[in-house]
Design an enzyme around this catalytic site. Structure first.
Site: not given
Ligand SMILES: Nc1ncnc2c1ncn2[C@@H]1O[C@H](COP(=O)(O)OP(=O)(O)O)[C@@H](O)[C@H]1O
Lengths: 598, 118, 231, 118
Positions: C85, C198, C200
C-alpha cells in the site's frame, strides 16, 4: 489605555464597560466573576470565564441532573471502575492487568457548518481525550444522524461527514468497528455526529489530568496555536484594538490527522519513559480549559508565560491564544529533572514542545504576557465552580396525543402482494438498507486486532495478543422511541447496546452516553433530558453496569423545533478470548433458528 | 478549443496541513529559501471554440459554486489561457505571459502573501 | 531470519507487518525512518499507512527519508523488499518500481476484501503460491489506482512482472481503476514487490478475511534461507 | 515577502478522476459550456524579501524533485507573483496580468488541452 489589559490595569479601571453579554454571560454571572476575583476581570480573564462557563464546557444546565448517576450507582457497579465520571474519560478494569477507557462525544454543529472538517476534528477530539488517560487508542466508532436522504442539503452533509470521519480515523490508523447511520427529517438542520473512541492500557499506566508538585514544568506540545475557533471572542478584539483590527479568524477548524498520529505515538513513548506527571488534551476552550482544569485538579497553583506559546499566526492577541481551539495539541506536567528526557522524545517524533510555565505552591492560576500579569484567578472557579442552573421542566403537552396515536391506526397488509410491497419498501428504506457505502470508507482492519466490525451489531477488538482478551462495543439509539417517551426510549437504547454486546459473546461492563437534545431553555426539552438521564441511570442500575462518562449536546434545534431526543448509548463488554465472538446473521447452512425472549 | 484556469486556495487563516508537510520536507532536501508553503487547486476547464466573456462568467460562477468551498477556500483567479499560439497549451514563458494578460480575477482577498498562515 | 519493518512518521500497519513476520516464523526488526542503517536485516517491508499524512502525493516525502538512502541501493543489489500500500507508493516514488498510484477512480477510500490472481510465483515474496492461484486479502486505500504509460504496461506484462491482478465485477471493473487490473508488480530481478492490498491483514484466523497472506512471509523466509545456502 | 507559484497538472494521458467528477457535476448545476475539466495543484512558496532568480531556480528544482512526480505529472509553470502593487496579492486582473509576465514556464509539454484523458 495600555495595549495590554493587565490585572493592575483592571484594578485601576473598575468601571470600564465590558462586553460580557455579547460573550454569552448573564448579568449575574458577570457579577459573580467580579466577586470571585474582587475586581473587574481583565479581557483575558473575561474571555476565559465566558468560554469555560458556556453550556458546552460547564454543563450548567445539565449538571444538576448528574446526581442521578451517583444515586443509581452501587458499590458493586463500581468494582471494576478504575476512573469514573469527572475525568477526560472513564476507565474500567477488564482483567489480567488491562484497563480500557472509552467515551463518546458530539461534534454536531461544526459538522453542519463544514461537514468534512467538522466530523474529522470530532474524531480527533475524542481520540485525544482517550490518549490523555494514558491509553493507546485502539478503535473508533461513529454514530451519525442526518435529515432526509433525498434533501439536497443531505447531499452536502452526508458525504462530507463520512469522508471526514474516514479521512481522519483512517489516517490515524484506528480501526472503525461500528456505529450508526440514521435518517430522519428532524435532523435536517441539525445532523448529529457522535464519535466514540476506545483505548487500552495496563492498569498501572493510567494518567490523570492534574497538575501537582510545585516546580513541575508545564509543557505545551503538538501543533502550533492558530486562530481557530475563536470567532466568539472577536468582540473582545474590537474593544481593545481599534486601530487596524485583528486579522480574520477562521470560522472552522481544520484537522491534521498526520500531526495527531505522530502525537499519539509520541505520547505513548512519553508514557513508556515515565516522564509525564499529569496530562490533558486541548479541545474546546483550548488553553483556558487545559490550564484551569489541570490546576484545579491539582493541589497548587500554576504560572504560565503565554508569550512562549508557539503561534501559527503572529497577530493573535493573548486572550485569543487562551481561547484558540487549534487541534492536535496536548499539555503535560513534567518533573524538572525529566524535562530533557521529555524533549528528547518529542524531538524524535518531530513534535514541537515548549515549556510554558510551572506548577506553583500558591492557589492561583497566573498567566503573564511579556511580564504583565493578565490572568490571576482561582482555577476551580474557572473550571469547576461555574454557574449551575435549575431550569424549569415540563412534560410537553403534545405527548398524550402522540402516544395515543398508536399502531392500531395504521393499515395492515391484507394480501401476500401487499405484504411483499411493504417488505420491499422497508428493505429499500435508507434506515434499513445496506450501509457498506459508508462503512467501506473506513479502515476496519488496521492494527490487526479486529475480530468483528461491520456489518455486525457490535465491534470486537483484541486487546491482549497473547491471550486474545478483548472488548466488544456497540452504540445505539432510536430517537423516535425517545420522542414518544424519553425515559423508555433511553432505556431501549441502553438495552439494545447491551444486547448487541452480549450477543457478540461479551460480558457488558460499562456505559458511555452522548445526550443530544434541543434547547435547555425549553422546559419540554429539559423534561425530556431529565427523563432520559433517569432512564439510563435506572436502567444501568438494573443491569449492574456503571456510566463512566459521556457528553451533553444541547441546542440541536432549528428555530423552535428540536430534534428528537437522541441519547446515544455506548456499551462496552469484555471477552476473555475474542476469537470466540459470535457474528450476527445466518452463517451456516442447515443451522437451526431459535427465537429467544418474549 | 479554449481553456479557462481557475485557481483556488485555502483562505489564509485556515490551517493547511498539506502545505505544512511540503514546507517541512523542503529543507530536508536542501531547499532552504522557502519560509512557508500553501497548497491549493488548479482547475482547467475546456470550452469549444474561443473563450468568450460568457464562458468566463460561467467559469466564475462555477468556481464559486462548485470548485471552491467558500467556508474554507477562496477563488483567487479565473482567467483564460490564450489560444493563439499553441492550441491553448500553457507551454512557454512567452505564451504564458501573453495568456495571463487575459486574466480575470474574481476576488481581491488578501492572498498568497505568504503571511505565516493564520 | 530478520525482516526489517520501516516506520515512517504516519506509518500505520508497521506493527501489523511485524506481527505477520513473527506469525510466519521470522524475526521482525523495527527500522526507523531517520536511521541510516539497515541493521543487517535479510529483507525489508515498507508498510501501509499515510507517511507524512500522504499530503503531497502518497509516498512522496517518505522517499527522501534517510533510511531510503540505504534501502534504495540495497534493493537494487537484490535485498528482498516488499512495499504494501503506502510502501508500494514509496517504491514507485523512489523509482524502484515503475508507474504510479493515483486516486481511486471512484474517488473514495475503499476498504474491501478482494480476490487477487497470483501471476508470478518466482519473486522473493510469492514462491509459496501457485501460479494462477486466487487469494483473498484486504484492500484499503484512497489512492490505489495503478497507472503507467502504455509502453511501461506492455513491458511489465511482457516480462511477466505483473505479480497480482484484481478480479473484476460484472461490469468488468476492478476496485480502484488500476490500469489493466494490476494490483502488484515486481522489478526485473524479482526481489522487489509492491502491491496495494494488505497481506499482513490476512495471516491469523479470526482477524481478517483469510490466512492467504501468509505466503508472502513464508516465501521470503525460504528465499533468504535458499540465498544463504547458495551464497 | 515574495511568493512563487508552482502549477502542477496530471499528464494529459493520465486518468483524472477528480476532474472527471467535476466535469460530470457541472452540467447538473446548469453549466453546459465546459467539455472537459482537469484538476491540478497550485503551490505558493513564500520567500523572505523579493523573489530573485536564485529563488526561482530553487523553486523550479523543488517543483521537479518534490512537488511533482514526473511519471504522472508535469510542472506547467513556475512564476513569481508581483509584489509591486499590493504586497504580492493576486488581487485584480491588472496585477495578475503584470505578475504573470514574470512567468517562467519550465516545460513545453502539451497541457491543459482538455483532450479526453487517456
Ligand atoms: N451524559 C453524560 N453522562 C455521563 N457523564 C457525562 C455526561 N456528560 C458529561 N459527562 C461527564 O462529565 C464530565 C465533564 O465533562 P468533560 O469531560 O469535562 O467535558 P469535555 O470533555 O466536553 O470538556 C466528564 O467526566 C464527562 O464524562
Amino acid at each position: 489605555m495600555p495595549s495590554i489589559d493587565s490585572v493592575g490595569h483592571a484594578a485601576a479601571t473598575p468601571d470600564l464597560e465590558q462586553p460580557w453579554a455579547e460573550l454569552g454571560l448573564k448579568d449575574d454571572e458577570y457579577a459573580n466573576i467580579r466577586e470571585i476575583i474582587g475586581r473587574r476581570p481583565t479581557i483575558a480573564e473575561l474571555a476565559m470565564y465566558s468560554v469555560m462557563w458556556s453550556e458546552h464546557c460547564s454543563y450548567k444546565s445539565s449538571k444538576v441532573h448528574f446526581t442521578l448517576w451517583g444515586e443509581n450507582t452501587t458499590d458493586e457497579m463500581r468494582e471494576k471502575l478504575l476512573v469514573g465520571i469527572g475525568e477526560n474519560a472513564g476507565v474500567v478494569d477488564i482483567g489480567d492487568g488491562w484497563a480500557v477507557t472509552f467515551k463518546v462525544e458530539s461534534h454536531n454543529h461544526p459538522s453542519y457548518v463544514e461537514p468534512y472538517q467538522g466530523a474529522a476534528t470530532g474524531v480527533g477530539g475524542i481520540v485525544r481525550d482517550i490518549m490523555s488517560m494514558g491509553a493507546r487508542p485502539i478503535a473508533v466508532m461513529d454514530s451519525l444522524r442526518f435529515g432526509n436522504l433525498s434533501h439536497p442539503d443531505t447531499e452536502r452533509v452526508l458525504p462530507g461527514v463520512v469522508a471526514g470521519v474516514g479521512g481522519y480515523g483512517n489516517c490515524l490508523g484506528l480501526p472503525n468497528i461500528g456505529g450508526e447511520v440514521v435518517f430522519d427529517d428532524c435532523y435536517q438542520g441539525n445532523p448529529l455526529v457522535n464519535a466514540l473512541c476506545v483505548g487500552a492500557m495496563r492498569t498501572e499506566d493510567i494518567h490523570l489530568a492534574k497538575a501537582s508538585g510545585a516546580g513541575n514544568k508545564v509543557i505545551l506540545f503538538g501543533a502550533k496555536t492558530g486562530g481557530d475557533g475563536i470567532g466568539g471572542v472577536s468582540v473582545l478584539a474590537s474593544e481593545t484594538f481599534e486601530e487596524g483590527g485583528p486579522t480574520k479568524r477562521p470560522a472552522v477548524q481544520v484537522g491534521d490527522p498526520f500531526a495527531e498520529k505522530v502525537l499519539i505515538e509520541c505520547c505513548l513513548d512519553l508514557y513508556k519513559a515515565g516522564v509525564v506527571a499529569g496530562i490533558q488534551d486541548l479541545g474546546g476552550a483550548g488553553l483556558s480549559c487545559a490550564t484551569s482544569e489541570l490546576a484545579s485538579n491539582g493541589d497548587g497553583g500554576m504560572r504560565v508565560e503565554l508569550d512562549l506559546v508557539p503561534l501559527r499566526d503572529a497577530s493573535l492577541e493573548p486572550h485569543e491564544i487562551l481561547m484558540s481551539e487549534s487541534q492536535e495539541r496536548m499539555m503535560a506536567i513534567v518533573e524538572p529533572d525529566k524535562v530533557d528526557a521529555f524533549l528528547a522524545i518529542t524531538d524524535r517524533w518531530d513534535v514541537e514542545a515548549t515549556v510554558i510555565g510551572e506548577v506553583t505552591d500558591g492557589d492561583h492560576l497566573v498567566i503573564t504576557w511579556h511580564g504583565d500579569v493578565i490572568v490571576d484567578v482561582p482555577p476551580r472557579s474557572v473550571a469547576h465552580e461555574g454557574p449551575t442552573y435549575h431550569r424549569p421542566l415540563e412534560r410537553p403537552g403534545y405527548l398524550d396525543e402522540l402516544q395515543a396515536n398508536g399502531p392500531e391506526s395504521l393499515t395492515r397488509p391484507e394480501s401476500g402482494e401487499e405484504l411483499r410491497t411493504q417488505l420491499l419498501s422497508m428493505l429499500g428504506s435508507p434506515n434499513l438498507c445496506d450501509k457498506s457505502w459508508v462503512t467501506n470508507q473506513y479502515d476496519r482492519y488496521v492494527m490487526g486486532n479486529t475480530a468483528l466490525a461491520q456489518p455486525d451489531d457490535a465491534g470486537v477488538v483484541r486487546v491482549d495478543e497473547s491471550t486474545g482478551r478483548g472488548v466488544a462495543v456497540a452504540t445505539d439509539c432510536n430517537g423516535r422511541f425517545a420522542q414518544l417517551d424519553p425515559y423508555a426510549g433511553a432505556q431501549l437504547a441502553l438495552a439494545e447496546a447491551y444486547r448487541n454486546v452480549a450477543t457478540a459473546g461479551a460480558e457488558p461492563l460499562a456505559v458511555t452516553d452522548c445526550l443530544n437534545f434541543g434547547s435547555p431553555e425549553d422546559p419540554g426539552v429539559m423534561w425530556q433530558f431529565r427523563e432520559a438521564i433517569r432512564g439510563i441511570a435506572e436502567g444501568c442500575k438494573f443491569l449492574g453496569i456503571p456510566v463512566t462518562g459521556g457528553n451533553v449536546s444541547f441546542y440541536n434545534q432549528t428555530g423552535d423545533v428540536a430534534i428528537h431526543p437522541t441519547p446515544v448509548i455506548g456499551v462496552l463488554g469484555v471477552m476473555e478470548d475474542v476469537a470466540r465472538r459470535n457474528g450476527s446473521g445466518f452463517r451456516t447452512e442447515g443451522a437451526h433458528v431459535y427465537l429467544l425472549g418474549t | 478549443m479554449g481553456s479557462i484556469v481557475v485557481d483556488v486556495m485555502l483562505k489564509p487563516e485556515i490551517l493547511d496541513p498539506q502545505g505544512q508537510a511540503v514546507a517541512g520536507a523542503l529543507p530536508r532536501l536542501g531547499f532552504s529559501s522557502f519560509s512557508d508553503v500553501r497548497q491549493g487547486k488548479r482547475f482547467v476547464l475546456t470550452v469549444d471554440g474561443a473563450v468568450t466573456d460568457e464562458h468566463l462568467a460561467q467559469a466564475r460562477e462555477a468556481a464559486e459554486k462548485l470548485l471552491s468551498n467558500p467556508v474554507i477556500e477562496d477563488v483567487v483567479s479565473v482567467h483564460a489561457l490564450d489560444e493563439g499560439h499553441d492550441g491553448g497549451h500553457d507551454g512557454d514563458a512567452q505564451q504564458v505571459g501573453a495568456a495571463r494578460t487575459q486574466d480575470t480575477a474574481v476576488r481581491t482577498a488578501a492572498h498568497e502573501t505568504g503571511e505565516a498562515d493564520a | 531470519m530478520r525482516v526489517g519493518v520501516v516506520t515512517f512518521p504516519g506509518s500505520l500497519d508497521d506493527r501489523d507487518a511485524a506481527r505477520a513476520v513473527r506469525a510466519c516464523g521470522g524475526e521482525a526488526v523495527s527500522l526507523w525512518h531517520g536511521d541510516d542503517d539497515l541493521h543487517g536485516v535479510d529483507a525489508v517491508i515498507l508498510p501501509g499507512g499515510f507517511s507524512y499524512g500522504d499530503y503531497l502525493r502518497c509516498g512522496a516525502i517518505a522517499r527522501f527519508a534517510p533510511i531510503m538512502d540505504r534501502l534504495v541501493p540495497a534493493a537494487q543489489g537484490g535485498l528482498p523488499v516488499l512495499g504494501i500500500c503506502n510502501g508500494f507508493q514509496v517504491l514507485t516514488e523512489s523509482h524502484l518500481l515503475p508507474g504510479a498510484l493515483i486516486r481511486n477512480d471512484h474517488r473514495k477510500f475503499n476498504c474491501v476484501d478482494v480476490d487477487l490472481a497470483v501471476e508470478n510465483t518466482s519473486t522473493a515474496w510469492t514462491s509459496d503460491y501457485e501460479q494462477g492461484q486466487t487469494i483473498r486479502i484486504v484492500l484499503k486505500n484512497g489512492e490505489g489506482a495503478f497507472v503507467a504509460d502504455n509502453d511501461t504496461l506492455d513491458r511489465l506484462e511482457g516480462e511477466g512482472r505483473v505479480v497480482f491482478r484484481y478480479g473484476v465485477d460484472e461490469h468488468g471493473r476492478n476496485p480502484n481503476g488500476s490500469y489493466r487490473n494490476i494490483a502488484g508488480i515486481t522489478n526485473e530481478r524479482g526481489n522487489i514487490v509492491g502491491l496495494m492490498p494488505h497481506p499482513e491483514h490476512a495471516v491469523e484466523a479470526g482477524y481478517g478475511p483469510s490466512t492467504d497472506g501468509r505466503g508472502f512471509f513464508t516465501s521470503v523466509l525460504k528465499h533468504t534461507v535458499e540465498s544463504a545456502a547458495t551464497a
